[in-house]
Design a protein around this motif. Structure first.
Motif, PDB file in Angstrom:
ATOM      1  N   ARG A   1       0.752  -1.499  -0.456  1.00 26.66           N
ATOM      2  CA  ARG A   1      -0.200  -0.318  -0.077  1.00 26.66           C
ATOM      3  C   ARG A   1       1.121   1.218   0.251  1.00 26.66           C
ATOM      4  NH1 ARG A   1      -4.897   0.125   3.445  1.00 26.66           N
ATOM      5  NH2 ARG A   1      -5.599   2.245   1.938  1.00 26.66           N
ATOM      6  N   PHE A   2       0.211   2.109  -0.588  1.00 24.02           N
ATOM      7  CA  PHE A   2       1.165   3.472  -0.767  1.00 24.02           C
ATOM      8  C   PHE A   2       0.287   4.281  -0.113  1.00 24.02           C
ATOM      9  CE2 PHE A   2       2.326   1.098  -4.281  1.00 24.02           C
ATOM     10  CZ  PHE A   2       3.517   0.798  -4.552  1.00 24.02           C
ATOM     11  N   PHE A   3       0.934   5.370   0.775  1.00 29.47           N
ATOM     12  CA  PHE A   3      -0.024   6.255   1.590  1.00 29.47           C
ATOM     13  C   PHE A   3       1.053   7.918   1.713  1.00 29.47           C
ATOM     14  CE2 PHE A   3      -0.408   2.803   3.778  1.00 29.47           C
ATOM     15  CZ  PHE A   3      -1.563   2.406   4.146  1.00 29.47           C
ATOM     16  N   LYS A   4      -0.483   8.646   0.767  1.00 30.83           N
ATOM     17  CA  LYS A   4       0.610  10.294   0.859  1.00 30.83           C
ATOM     18  C   LYS A   4       1.079  11.012   2.398  1.00 30.83           C
ATOM     19  CE  LYS A   4       0.757  14.009  -2.335  1.00 30.83           C
ATOM     20  NZ  LYS A   4      -0.043  14.857  -2.619  1.00 30.83           N
ATOM     21  N   VAL A   5       1.672  10.761   2.368  1.00 31.65           N
ATOM     22  CA  VAL A   5       2.323  11.516   3.700  1.00 31.65           C
ATOM     23  C   VAL A   5       2.113  13.264   4.053  1.00 31.65           C
ATOM     24  CG1 VAL A   5       4.027  11.634   6.143  1.00 31.65           C
ATOM     25  CG2 VAL A   5       3.198   9.491   4.742  1.00 31.65           C
ATOM     26  N   HIS A   6       1.342  13.894   5.125  1.00 35.45           N
ATOM     27  CA  HIS A   6       2.072  14.879   5.786  1.00 35.45           C
ATOM     28  C   HIS A   6       3.416  15.727   5.704  1.00 35.45           C
ATOM     29  CE1 HIS A   6      -2.917  16.699   3.773  1.00 35.45           C
ATOM     30  NE2 HIS A   6      -2.470  15.269   4.629  1.00 35.45           N
TER      31      HIS A   6
ATOM     32  N   ARG B   1       3.595  15.670   9.297  1.00 35.30           N
ATOM     33  CA  ARG B   1       4.017  14.156   9.927  1.00 35.30           C
ATOM     34  C   ARG B   1       4.465  13.548  10.429  1.00 35.30           C
ATOM     35  NH1 ARG B   1      -0.938  13.437  13.511  1.00 35.30           N
ATOM     36  NH2 ARG B   1      -2.555  14.922  12.692  1.00 35.30           N
TER      37      ARG B   1
ATOM     38  N   LEU C   1       5.757   9.864  11.976  1.00 38.81           N
ATOM     39  CA  LEU C   1       5.823   8.582  11.444  1.00 38.81           C
ATOM     40  C   LEU C   1       7.474   7.656  11.839  1.00 38.81           C
ATOM     41  CD1 LEU C   1       4.388   6.080   9.628  1.00 38.81           C
ATOM     42  CD2 LEU C   1       5.586   7.503   7.746  1.00 38.81           C
TER      43      LEU C   1
ATOM     44  N   ALA D   1       7.915  -0.647   6.031  1.00 39.96           N
ATOM     45  CA  ALA D   1       7.269   0.297   5.793  1.00 39.96           C
ATOM     46  C   ALA D   1       8.844   1.098   5.382  1.00 39.96           C
ATOM     47  CB  ALA D   1       7.121   1.089   6.849  1.00 39.96           C
TER      48      ALA D   1
ATOM     49  N   VAL E   1       6.221  10.061   0.580  1.00 42.25           N
ATOM     50  CA  VAL E   1       5.303   8.764   0.307  1.00 42.25           C
ATOM     51  C   VAL E   1       5.749   7.412   1.762  1.00 42.25           C
ATOM     52  CG1 VAL E   1       4.316   6.351  -1.342  1.00 42.25           C
ATOM     53  CG2 VAL E   1       4.554  10.017  -1.668  1.00 42.25           C
ATOM     54  N   MET E   2       4.578   7.242   1.794  1.00 45.59           N
ATOM     55  CA  MET E   2       4.925   5.860   2.667  1.00 45.59           C
ATOM     56  C   MET E   2       4.808   4.730   2.073  1.00 45.59           C
ATOM     57  SD  MET E   2       4.098   4.249   6.736  1.00 45.59           S
ATOM     58  CE  MET E   2       2.429   3.963   6.334  1.00 45.59           C
TER      59      MET E   2
ATOM     60  N   TYR F   1       3.564   0.992   2.402  1.00 41.86           N
ATOM     61  CA  TYR F   1       4.039  -0.076   3.560  1.00 41.86           C
ATOM     62  C   TYR F   1       3.478  -1.427   2.848  1.00 41.86           C
ATOM     63  CZ  TYR F   1       1.939  -2.538   7.150  1.00 41.86           C
ATOM     64  OH  TYR F   1       1.780  -3.316   8.585  1.00 41.86           O
TER      65      TYR F   1
END
Length: 72
Positions: free
Chosen positions: A5-10, A13, A17, A45, A55-56, A58
């Motif tokens: 999975r890919f998560f945009k990270v502010h 934050r 993280l 991760a 971007v994280m 995971y």
């Protein structure tokens, strides 16, 4: 089964993280016990700097990923 999975990270934050990852590393025995309960085999991760922001990525591998995802 493997799930990625890919998560945009502010940006504000990122530090939190990174601290979370350090906390997990420090509590390795607890993490491994949780893995056993959740049929988790591997988890990783990665925090990647991109032109659009952090971007994280995971990655998780579990014997029964459906069971793992339903029980988290």
């Amino acid at each position: 089964m493997i799930r990625i999975r890919f998560f945009k990270v502010h940006q504000d934050r990122v530090e939190r993280l990174v601290s979370w990852g350090e906390e997990l590393a420090a509590r390795r025995e607890e993490v491994l016990a949780t893995f056993d309960q959740e049929t988790m085999q591997r988890e990783a991760a990665f925090l990647i700097a991109t032109t659009s922001g952090p971007v994280m990525v995971y990655v998780m591998e579990a014997e029964d990923l459906v069971h793992r995802l339903r029980n988290t």
